[in-house]
Design a protein around this motif. Sequence first.
Motif, mmCIF file in Angstrom:
data_model
loop_
_atom_site.group_PDB
_atom_site.id
_atom_site.type_symbol
_atom_site.label_atom_id
_atom_site.label_comp_id
_atom_site.label_asym_id
_atom_site.label_seq_id
_atom_site.Cartn_x
_atom_site.Cartn_y
_atom_site.Cartn_z
ATOM 1 N N ARG A 169 0.808 -1.221 0.000
ATOM 2 C CA ARG A 169 0.000 0.000 0.000
ATOM 3 C C ARG A 169 0.841 1.271 0.000
ATOM 4 N N LEU A 170 2.152 1.119 0.031
ATOM 5 C CA LEU A 170 3.002 2.304 0.138
ATOM 6 C C LEU A 170 4.335 2.075 -0.562
ATOM 7 N N PRO B 251 1.730 6.944 -0.468
ATOM 8 C CA PRO B 251 0.731 5.901 -0.686
ATOM 9 C C PRO B 251 0.849 5.337 -2.105
ATOM 10 N N ALA B 252 0.304 4.157 -2.293
ATOM 11 C CA ALA B 252 0.229 3.606 -3.644
ATOM 12 C C ALA B 252 -0.621 4.544 -4.503
ATOM 13 N N GLY B 253 -0.253 4.667 -5.754
ATOM 14 C CA GLY B 253 -0.983 5.557 -6.644
ATOM 15 C C GLY B 253 -0.114 6.702 -7.107
ATOM 16 N N ALA C 166 0.965 6.921 5.637
ATOM 17 C CA ALA C 166 0.931 6.660 4.197
ATOM 18 C C ALA C 166 -0.211 5.719 3.823
ATOM 19 N N VAL C 167 -0.463 4.699 4.630
ATOM 20 C CA VAL C 167 -1.552 3.768 4.283
ATOM 21 C C VAL C 167 -2.918 4.424 4.462
ATOM 22 N N ALA D 62 4.067 11.197 3.664
ATOM 23 C CA ALA D 62 4.672 11.452 4.973
ATOM 24 C C ALA D 62 6.185 11.547 4.862
ATOM 25 N N LEU D 63 6.741 12.524 5.561
ATOM 26 C CA LEU D 63 8.188 12.678 5.642
ATOM 27 C C LEU D 63 8.587 12.699 7.106
ATOM 28 N N ALA D 64 9.513 11.809 7.479
ATOM 29 C CA ALA D 64 10.074 11.785 8.831
ATOM 30 C C ALA D 64 11.544 12.168 8.742
ATOM 31 N N PRO D 65 11.903 13.422 9.026
ATOM 32 C CA PRO D 65 13.302 13.828 8.947
ATOM 33 C C PRO D 65 14.130 13.189 10.064
ATOM 34 N N ASP D 66 15.418 13.019 9.798
ATOM 35 C CA ASP D 66 16.346 12.571 10.833
ATOM 36 C C ASP D 66 17.217 13.747 11.222
#
Length: 307
Positions: A78-79, A103-105, A133-134, A139-143
């Motif tokens: 799905r992602l 997400p998918a798409g 995302a699902v 979504a972005l998760a920075p480090d």
Amino acid sequence: MNDTSAAARAAQRGITQQEIDQRVFDLYDEYCHGRIDRREFLARAAAIAVAGGSGLAMAQALLPSYARAQTISFTDARLKGSYVTYPSPGGNSGTMRGYLVQPAGSGPFPAVLVVHENRGLNPYIEDVARRLAVEGFLALAPDGLYPLGGYPGNDDDGRELQAKLDQAKLRADLLNGARFLKAHALSTKKLGVTGFCYGGGIVNYLAATLGGELQAGVPYYGVAADTASAANIRAPLLCHLAEHDERINATYPAFEAALKAAGVSYQIHVYPGTQHGFHNDSTPRYDEAAAKLSWQRTLSHFKTHLA
């Protein structure tokens, strides 16, 4: 039996949140926020006399097990997830890295920035990005630790590294992540942000700093923004707080008054019986009922305001 043996037995059978003495939770909070180190946390917990249990066992049970936190696989159909780098002017190194999950798409998708705790981009935060995302969000998760080599693979070292960073430049790095995500080709340009502990405080900071650039914010047990900046906030806020989290909760009465005075749309939910970190399913601080309810509210908030 000595405390070490008791701790081993407890680890094998598992310790529930209800079995852990509040004094051990309080010590863990000190440890998580860098006010004591791991050795002192375990030593002070071991000295706590607990009827029918071991303070050391309780302390060891609170240390994270990230296998428990993975609810969405990296390879879920799905992602699509990947690690990306992007410019970060004014940050700790001029460049940042993050975990981007779509997400998918073909998109575009409403976008949500996910801000980690005070230890870098650990597996729990990556899983939160996949959970978004699902549900249809980019979504972005920075480090934030990328300028020092990235999340080192364990929270103790991660916490030490994050404390070494220039904190104003770290906030700039996270602000740049929000702007990078909003401008991304797969983004609808509708931006939300959520974060946990340190990251929750960053949500409030970003809401005040971004003003009209941000469409929704969801801080989890994060320190409130400076009251003088509340008038800059335009995004509706959904604030999740734990009942047993005195230090964080003490920052909210003045912030709430400032939000009201500024006419900011907000909700504050305090979850009964919970500890700081109740959404994090890698330790016994996790409270399933509160985590699920808060997450349902979070998704509803984003779907309403990022549509």
